[in-house]
Design a protein around this motif. Structure first.
Motif, mmCIF file in Angstrom:
data_model
loop_
_atom_site.group_PDB
_atom_site.id
_atom_site.type_symbol
_atom_site.label_atom_id
_atom_site.label_comp_id
_atom_site.label_asym_id
_atom_site.label_seq_id
_atom_site.Cartn_x
_atom_site.Cartn_y
_atom_site.Cartn_z
ATOM 1 N N GLU A 45 -45.546 19.000 -13.980
ATOM 2 C CA GLU A 45 -45.298 16.978 -14.086
ATOM 3 C C GLU A 45 -45.863 16.913 -13.237
ATOM 4 O O GLU A 45 -45.642 15.859 -12.780
ATOM 5 C CB GLU A 45 -44.009 17.399 -14.111
ATOM 6 N N VAL A 46 -45.878 17.972 -11.616
ATOM 7 C CA VAL A 46 -47.058 17.305 -10.866
ATOM 8 C C VAL A 46 -48.497 17.437 -11.123
ATOM 9 O O VAL A 46 -49.495 15.995 -10.364
ATOM 10 C CB VAL A 46 -46.812 18.264 -8.969
ATOM 11 N N LEU A 47 -49.015 17.910 -12.080
ATOM 12 C CA LEU A 47 -50.425 17.251 -12.123
ATOM 13 C C LEU A 47 -50.529 16.145 -12.472
ATOM 14 O O LEU A 47 -51.155 15.666 -12.610
ATOM 15 C CB LEU A 47 -51.147 18.832 -12.736
ATOM 16 N N ALA A 48 -49.874 16.366 -13.567
ATOM 17 C CA ALA A 48 -49.373 14.900 -14.143
ATOM 18 C C ALA A 48 -49.317 13.820 -13.610
ATOM 19 O O ALA A 48 -50.456 12.981 -13.772
ATOM 20 C CB ALA A 48 -48.677 14.192 -15.819
ATOM 21 N N ALA A 49 -48.599 13.623 -12.900
ATOM 22 C CA ALA A 49 -48.248 12.720 -11.206
ATOM 23 C C ALA A 49 -48.968 12.410 -10.663
ATOM 24 O O ALA A 49 -50.004 11.278 -10.015
ATOM 25 C CB ALA A 49 -46.633 12.767 -11.288
ATOM 26 N N VAL A 50 -49.686 13.446 -10.012
ATOM 27 C CA VAL A 50 -51.306 12.779 -9.171
ATOM 28 C C VAL A 50 -52.161 12.397 -9.940
ATOM 29 O O VAL A 50 -53.085 12.179 -10.089
ATOM 30 C CB VAL A 50 -50.962 14.709 -8.282
ATOM 31 N N ALA A 51 -52.922 13.279 -11.386
ATOM 32 C CA ALA A 51 -53.426 12.658 -12.219
ATOM 33 C C ALA A 51 -53.386 11.280 -12.105
ATOM 34 O O ALA A 51 -54.714 10.841 -12.422
ATOM 35 C CB ALA A 51 -53.756 13.645 -13.235
ATOM 36 N N ARG A 52 -52.537 10.411 -12.515
ATOM 37 C CA ARG A 52 -51.927 9.490 -13.227
ATOM 38 C C ARG A 52 -52.249 8.471 -11.498
ATOM 39 O O ARG A 52 -52.722 7.194 -11.885
ATOM 40 C CB ARG A 52 -50.602 9.267 -13.698
ATOM 41 N N LEU A 53 -51.858 8.929 -10.853
ATOM 42 C CA LEU A 53 -51.313 8.275 -9.729
ATOM 43 C C LEU A 53 -52.739 7.783 -9.151
ATOM 44 O O LEU A 53 -53.273 6.732 -8.401
ATOM 45 C CB LEU A 53 -49.894 8.531 -8.393
ATOM 46 N N ALA A 54 -53.558 8.361 -8.868
ATOM 47 C CA ALA A 54 -55.192 8.805 -8.738
ATOM 48 C C ALA A 54 -55.635 8.165 -9.704
ATOM 49 O O ALA A 54 -56.698 7.535 -8.735
ATOM 50 C CB ALA A 54 -55.813 10.439 -8.382
ATOM 51 N N SER A 55 -55.298 7.983 -10.912
ATOM 52 C CA SER A 55 -56.236 7.202 -11.693
ATOM 53 C C SER A 55 -56.248 5.334 -11.167
ATOM 54 O O SER A 55 -56.601 4.867 -11.463
ATOM 55 C CB SER A 55 -56.084 7.774 -12.745
ATOM 56 N N GLU A 56 -55.195 5.351 -10.423
ATOM 57 C CA GLU A 56 -54.476 4.256 -9.843
ATOM 58 C C GLU A 56 -55.570 3.824 -8.403
ATOM 59 O O GLU A 56 -55.068 2.363 -8.428
ATOM 60 C CB GLU A 56 -52.964 3.394 -10.103
ATOM 61 N N LYS A 57 -56.601 4.963 -8.061
ATOM 62 C CA LYS A 57 -56.928 4.282 -7.254
ATOM 63 C C LYS A 57 -55.553 4.099 -5.667
ATOM 64 O O LYS A 57 -56.117 3.339 -5.044
ATOM 65 C CB LYS A 57 -57.666 3.293 -7.116
ATOM 66 N N THR A 58 -54.592 4.623 -5.437
ATOM 67 C CA THR A 58 -54.009 4.921 -4.430
ATOM 68 C C THR A 58 -53.980 6.437 -3.554
ATOM 69 O O THR A 58 -53.843 7.256 -4.377
ATOM 70 C CB THR A 58 -52.590 4.367 -5.215
ATOM 71 N N CYS A 59 -53.938 5.944 -2.227
ATOM 72 C CA CYS A 59 -53.484 7.017 -1.772
ATOM 73 C C CYS A 59 -52.259 8.086 -2.181
ATOM 74 O O CYS A 59 -51.094 7.420 -2.378
ATOM 75 C CB CYS A 59 -53.300 6.977 -0.459
ATOM 76 N N VAL A 60 -52.259 9.179 -2.517
ATOM 77 C CA VAL A 60 -50.672 9.702 -3.091
ATOM 78 C C VAL A 60 -51.051 10.968 -1.985
ATOM 79 O O VAL A 60 -50.929 12.401 -1.946
ATOM 80 C CB VAL A 60 -51.063 10.859 -4.781
ATOM 81 N N ARG A 61 -50.073 10.278 -1.763
ATOM 82 C CA ARG A 61 -48.775 11.227 -0.797
ATOM 83 C C ARG A 61 -47.228 11.942 -0.702
ATOM 84 O O ARG A 61 -47.233 11.207 -1.817
ATOM 85 C CB ARG A 61 -48.435 10.043 0.999
ATOM 86 N N VAL A 62 -47.005 12.510 -0.266
ATOM 87 C CA VAL A 62 -46.199 13.519 -0.686
ATOM 88 C C VAL A 62 -44.832 12.675 -1.192
ATOM 89 O O VAL A 62 -44.047 12.318 -1.475
ATOM 90 C CB VAL A 62 -46.004 14.338 0.018
ATOM 91 N N ILE A 63 -44.787 11.793 0.057
ATOM 92 C CA ILE A 63 -43.589 10.745 0.089
ATOM 93 C C ILE A 63 -43.622 9.707 -1.133
ATOM 94 O O ILE A 63 -42.307 9.551 -2.006
ATOM 95 C CB ILE A 63 -43.255 10.124 0.957
ATOM 96 N N GLY A 64 -44.809 9.518 -1.271
ATOM 97 C CA GLY A 64 -44.988 8.663 -2.447
ATOM 98 C C GLY A 64 -44.668 8.991 -4.310
ATOM 99 O O GLY A 64 -44.176 8.863 -5.597
ATOM 100 N N LEU A 65 -45.094 10.709 -3.967
ATOM 101 C CA LEU A 65 -45.210 11.333 -4.910
ATOM 102 C C LEU A 65 -43.655 11.474 -5.651
ATOM 103 O O LEU A 65 -43.703 11.482 -6.709
ATOM 104 C CB LEU A 65 -45.819 12.907 -4.897
#
Length: 151
Positions: A45-65
């Protein structure tokens, strides 16, 4: 006379059915995921979420994640620590604004996620979606949206 007691029984039956469904399906998919990739469901779930958010060209901060995943910040921090020790994620300065650390997939994390995804999707199909009609899937999606809208 109202039908509240009858409705209450139906509500409790629905709740019990939901809990059983959740346990059965999640357990089967989690076992498959572990056997096929060595990942736990939270890892995936974490890998999928980071991959998705990173593909949107946003910083993936812990609080946002944590907000994106609907996880408690401390739960996610502990999970990220375990995944960082295993080399699946790293924390780096965010290239977009330089203000904080960004959670990123390492090469090993990306490869692990990419290898796990086809088998994970097949497991979802085998243990869940193939067992339901299109009407049942639509009803379930509608139920999930109705409950989530109240949150």
């Amino acid at each position: 006379m109202t039908d509240a007691p009858r409705h209450r029984g139906a509500a409790l039956d629905a709740w019990a059915a939901y809990r059983r469904l959740h346990l059965l399906v999640d357990g089967a998919i989690a076992r498959d995921l572990e056997q096929n990739s060595g990942l736990s469901m939270p890892d995936y779930e974490v890998l999928a979420a980071v991959a998705r958010l990173a593909s949107e060209k946003t910083c993936v901060r812990v609080i946002g994640l944590a907000a994106y995943m609907h996880w408690d910040h401390s739960r996610l921090s502990r999970q990220l620590g375990r995944m960082q020790q295993r080399g699946l994620i790293a924390r780096e300065a965010c290239e977009l604004d330089g203000r904080g650390d960004d959670v990123v997939l390492t090469e090993a994390g990306r490869q692990t996620y990419d290898r796990a995804t086809p088998a994970h999707l097949a497991s979802i199909e085998r243990h869940f979606t193939s067992l339901l009609s299109a009407q049942q899937l639509n009803a379930l999606t509608g139920i999930a949206h109705a409950v989530a809208a109240l949150r």
